[in-house]
Design a protein around this motif. Structure first.
Motif, PDB file in Angstrom:
ATOM      1  N   TRP A  99      -7.299  -3.128  -2.462  1.00 50.27           N
ATOM      2  CA  TRP A  99      -8.614  -2.848  -1.874  1.00 50.27           C
ATOM      3  C   TRP A  99      -9.485  -4.106  -1.912  1.00 50.27           C
ATOM      4  CZ3 TRP A  99     -11.254   2.487  -2.934  1.00 50.27           C
ATOM      5  CH2 TRP A  99     -12.297   2.672  -2.039  1.00 50.27           C
TER       6      TRP A  99
ATOM      7  N   LEU B 172       0.829  -1.200   0.000  1.00 49.81           N
ATOM      8  CA  LEU B 172       0.000   0.000   0.000  1.00 49.81           C
ATOM      9  C   LEU B 172       0.866   1.253   0.000  1.00 49.81           C
ATOM     10  CD1 LEU B 172      -2.915   0.961   0.043  1.00 49.81           C
ATOM     11  CD2 LEU B 172      -2.824   0.951   2.546  1.00 49.81           C
TER      12      LEU B 172
ATOM     13  N   MET C  67      -9.688   0.348   4.418  1.00 52.35           N
ATOM     14  CA  MET C  67      -9.450   0.953   3.110  1.00 52.35           C
ATOM     15  C   MET C  67     -10.511   2.027   2.853  1.00 52.35           C
ATOM     16  SD  MET C  67      -6.720  -0.216   1.686  1.00 52.35           S
ATOM     17  CE  MET C  67      -6.839   0.007  -0.090  1.00 52.35           C
ATOM     18  N   PRO C  68     -10.213   3.065   2.036  1.00 53.87           N
ATOM     19  CA  PRO C  68      -9.089   3.122   1.096  1.00 53.87           C
ATOM     20  C   PRO C  68      -7.810   3.755   1.637  1.00 53.87           C
ATOM     21  CG  PRO C  68     -10.579   4.929   0.662  1.00 53.87           C
ATOM     22  CD  PRO C  68     -11.205   4.126   1.768  1.00 53.87           C
ATOM     23  N   LEU C  69      -7.878   4.421   2.802  1.00 55.29           N
ATOM     24  CA  LEU C  69      -6.722   5.193   3.260  1.00 55.29           C
ATOM     25  C   LEU C  69      -6.165   4.710   4.592  1.00 55.29           C
ATOM     26  CD1 LEU C  69      -7.959   8.778   2.291  1.00 55.29           C
ATOM     27  CD2 LEU C  69      -6.422   7.279   1.007  1.00 55.29           C
TER      28      LEU C  69
ATOM     29  N   TYR D  89      -3.503  -0.419  -6.393  1.00 50.75           N
ATOM     30  CA  TYR D  89      -4.353   0.065  -5.299  1.00 50.75           C
ATOM     31  C   TYR D  89      -5.706  -0.645  -5.316  1.00 50.75           C
ATOM     32  CZ  TYR D  89      -4.918   3.614  -1.673  1.00 50.75           C
ATOM     33  OH  TYR D  89      -5.035   4.255  -0.470  1.00 50.75           O
ATOM     34  N   ALA D  90      -6.284  -0.792  -6.514  1.00 48.76           N
ATOM     35  CA  ALA D  90      -7.582  -1.458  -6.623  1.00 48.76           C
ATOM     36  C   ALA D  90      -7.500  -2.920  -6.192  1.00 48.76           C
ATOM     37  CB  ALA D  90      -8.088  -1.352  -8.061  1.00 48.76           C
TER      38      ALA D  90
END
Length: 315
Positions: free
Chosen positions: A212, A32, A224-226, A208-209
């Motif tokens: 997730w 990540l 997720m996402p952060l 990233y996807a």
């Protein structure tokens, strides 16, 4: 000369930042961190790509495929391994391993030189010995420091292995990139750097996807996402994308334009020194005498190799 030294020092200071980010957010997976860093870099490259759109339009499909290859291995996979190494083994030892980069590049260049003059192997052997002893010194100092990971643990050894893979990626990247630039002298270095940033963006988005989706279906409960500290994560990703990936590269290019190659090659060790300094500042401690000896041996090994010159071609 002095402005070139200043630019090289600033580039090393920027690049050294990426070595401590995994320590600031240890709960974030290395994958990540890598995706976040290069997603930020790709977004920064978008306005640069618009500015340089005429030059980029001259690139062919094969050129964009090469940019994707360089971005995948030299950017995403490299930092994935480096961040994972630092989270498992701490910052100092992986930093020392990456610090051997100039010598490993010289070795690979020797093996690829063909009929061109080579660096004398006998002069490179002491460099390798000095670097190996330097890494061992820092390794021993780290394993004796209270609160650090044991040198006998599988997690620590896995970190060292990841650092070795990161070193191989970072050795491959400049040689492959230089080969492409030499075969395409009509392409400016700035345009090619922007092209690699643009090529990184879809790769980072895809990574990233996939992450997730993995966290959604793995049951690990990662937010997720952060993540659990979104503001800090976004700030660190933007800082790495802007300062390390863009400002650092610009400063290094400026230094390379002002300094002879023999001097510029030696000054890449500013990255190692900056990364080690940040790591010890984060710990709020002064490095031990054994660690300082290890750093000195690393610098000695690098400078010894870079001061060697190939013998002049006969005839």
């Amino acid at each position: 000369m002095w402005s070139g030294l200043g630019y090289a020092l600033l580039a090393g200071a920027m690049w050294g930042l990426v070595f401590v980010v995994p320590l600031l957010v240890p709960e974030y997976p290395a994958a990540l961190l890598s995706a976040g860093r290069y997603l930020a870099f790709g977004l920064i490259a978008l306005p640069l790509g618009f500015w340089d759109r005429r030059a980029l339009a001259q690139l062919r499909r094969a050129d964009w495929l090469m940019a994707i290859e360089l971005a995948l291995i030299g950017n995403l996979f490299y930092y994935l391994c480096l961040a994972g190494a630092i989270q498992r083994a701490g910052a100092p030892v992986p930093t020392m391993i990456i610090g051997a980069l100039p010598v490993l590049i010289a070795i690979v260049a020797n093996l690829r030189s063909g009929d061109q003059p080579r660096l004398p192997w006998a002069r490179m052997a002491p460099s390798l010995l000095a670097i190996a002893l330097g890494v061992l010194c820092v390794h021993h100092a780290e394993t004796q420091t209270p609160g650090t990971t044991s040198g006998m643990s599988l997690r620590y050894l896995g970190g060292l292995a990841l650092a070795g893979i990161a070193l191989l990626c970072w050795t491959w990247y400049p040689l492959r990139n230089a080969d492409w630039l030499r075969s395409h002298p009509q392409v400016r270095a700035r345009s090619w750097a922007t092209a690699q940033g643009l090529a990184t963006l879809p790769l980072a988005l895809l990574a990233y996807a996939l992450l997730w989706l993995w966290f959604m279906h793995s049951g690990q409960g990662f937010a997720m996402p952060l993540g659990p500290r979104p503001l800090l994560f976004v700030a660190l990703a933007l800082a790495m994308g802007l300062l390390a990936s863009w400002v650092g590269t610009l400063c290094w290019n400026a230094a390379s334009q002002r300094l002879p190659p023999a001097i510029a090659g030696q000054l890449i060790v500013f990255e190692t020194l900056a990364a080690l300094s940040y790591a010890y500042l984060l710990r709020r401690e002064w490095p031990s005498s054994l660690s300082l000896l290890g750093v000195a041996l690393l610098l000695l090994g690098v400078f010894w190799t870079l001061r060697s010159k190939p013998p002049a071609a006969s005839g």
